[in-house]
Design a protein around this motif. Structure first.
Motif, PDB file in Angstrom:
ATOM      1  N   TYR A 136       8.796 -34.470  59.614  1.00 25.15           N
ATOM      2  CA  TYR A 136       9.679 -33.675  60.506  1.00 25.15           C
ATOM      3  C   TYR A 136      10.708 -34.923  60.927  1.00 25.15           C
ATOM      4  CZ  TYR A 136       6.625 -30.082  60.958  1.00 25.15           C
ATOM      5  OH  TYR A 136       5.653 -28.750  60.772  1.00 25.15           O
ATOM      6  N   ASP A 137      12.060 -34.579  60.880  1.00 26.24           N
ATOM      7  CA  ASP A 137      12.965 -35.309  61.238  1.00 26.24           C
ATOM      8  C   ASP A 137      13.442 -35.049  62.525  1.00 26.24           C
ATOM      9  OD1 ASP A 137      13.431 -36.656  58.667  1.00 26.24           O
ATOM     10  OD2 ASP A 137      14.339 -34.678  57.866  1.00 26.24           O
ATOM     11  N   HIS A 138      14.185 -36.156  63.262  1.00 25.79           N
ATOM     12  CA  HIS A 138      14.733 -35.699  64.398  1.00 25.79           C
ATOM     13  C   HIS A 138      15.954 -35.164  64.397  1.00 25.79           C
ATOM     14  CE1 HIS A 138      16.422 -37.504  68.656  1.00 25.79           C
ATOM     15  NE2 HIS A 138      15.155 -37.091  68.702  1.00 25.79           N
ATOM     16  N   GLU A 156      12.841 -34.094  72.849  1.00 26.37           N
ATOM     17  CA  GLU A 156      13.130 -34.397  71.588  1.00 26.37           C
ATOM     18  C   GLU A 156      12.919 -33.411  70.696  1.00 26.37           C
ATOM     19  OE1 GLU A 156      14.968 -36.885  71.228  1.00 26.37           O
ATOM     20  OE2 GLU A 156      14.326 -37.602  73.028  1.00 26.37           O
ATOM     21  N   VAL A 157      13.722 -32.868  69.806  1.00 24.52           N
ATOM     22  CA  VAL A 157      13.420 -31.771  68.780  1.00 24.52           C
ATOM     23  C   VAL A 157      13.373 -32.375  67.279  1.00 24.52           C
ATOM     24  CG1 VAL A 157      14.530 -29.722  67.898  1.00 24.52           C
ATOM     25  CG2 VAL A 157      14.994 -30.438  70.151  1.00 24.52           C
ATOM     26  N   TYR A 158      12.249 -31.951  66.806  1.00 24.80           N
ATOM     27  CA  TYR A 158      12.261 -32.490  65.552  1.00 24.80           C
ATOM     28  C   TYR A 158      12.018 -31.132  64.309  1.00 24.80           C
ATOM     29  CZ  TYR A 158      10.959 -36.968  66.901  1.00 24.80           C
ATOM     30  OH  TYR A 158      10.998 -38.352  67.594  1.00 24.80           O
ATOM     31  N   GLY A 159      12.302 -31.553  63.298  1.00 28.41           N
ATOM     32  CA  GLY A 159      12.296 -30.078  62.328  1.00 28.41           C
ATOM     33  C   GLY A 159      11.838 -30.703  61.055  1.00 28.41           C
ATOM     34  N   LYS A 160      11.708 -29.779  60.113  1.00 25.97           N
ATOM     35  CA  LYS A 160      11.206 -29.595  58.759  1.00 25.97           C
ATOM     36  C   LYS A 160      11.609 -28.359  57.963  1.00 25.97           C
ATOM     37  CE  LYS A 160       7.205 -31.063  56.062  1.00 25.97           C
ATOM     38  NZ  LYS A 160       6.006 -31.748  55.826  1.00 25.97           N
TER      39      LYS A 160
END
Length: 164
Positions: A136-138, A156-160
């Motif tokens: 998961y990227d920041h 903080e928002v993380y996504g993939k």
């Protein structure tokens, strides 16, 4: 042995107990007051085949829960889910979170999801590390967005992405 089973209304008391256990720590949720089964009933009912909810069991005992919830009610976000992962205090540090994110890697695409986001308090280093470990990227930083008893907290928002 860790297993993931679709969550049902019968699981709500344990789901709520695990969730409420995290509230006083101010590490995993912005809720400040304990929730009730009645308050969480509509939330669970909103989960479906596309946006599922599971209980996590270890040796047939529920030790956590996991959801892929609708990120937004707007149609263009129908393939985007927000992940929630909560573990019983005794299950933390025993690779249950690792098993859960490995499970999501398989399940998200199987449910027609192409993007999963996680919102994590900046001070929750264990969760941030876990999601980073799974690729998961920041994607975002929201400074001082939450007001907790001990002060303001960053989000903080993380996504993939899956398959795009």
């Amino acid at each position: 042995m860790i297993e993931f089973k679709p969550a049902t209304a019968a699981d709500l008391p344990k789901i709520v107990a695990i969730y409420n256990e995290t509230i006083p720590t101010h590490r995993a949720t912005a809720d400040l007051q304990p929730q009730t089964v009645a308050q969480k009933s509509a939330w669970l009912a909103a989960h479906n085949a596309h946006f599922p909810a599971w209980v996590i069991q270890n040796h047939h005992e529920t030790v956590g829960w996991l959801t892929l919830s609708a990120y937004s009610d707007r149609a263009a976000y129908d393939q985007t889910a927000e992940i929630s992962l909560y573990l019983d205090q005794a299950a933390r540090g025993h690779h249950v979170g690792t098993a859960a994110l490995a499970f999501v890697d398989h399940e998200a695409p199987a449910h027609g999801l192409t993007t999963v986001i996680a919102r994590i308090f900046g001070h929750n280093q264990a969760s941030r590390h876990l999601f980073q470990k799974f690729g998961y990227d920041h994607w975002g930083h929201l400074p001082a967005i939450a007001t907790l008893p001990e002060g303001h907290a960053d989000l903080e928002v993380y996504g993939k992405h899956f398959g795009i």
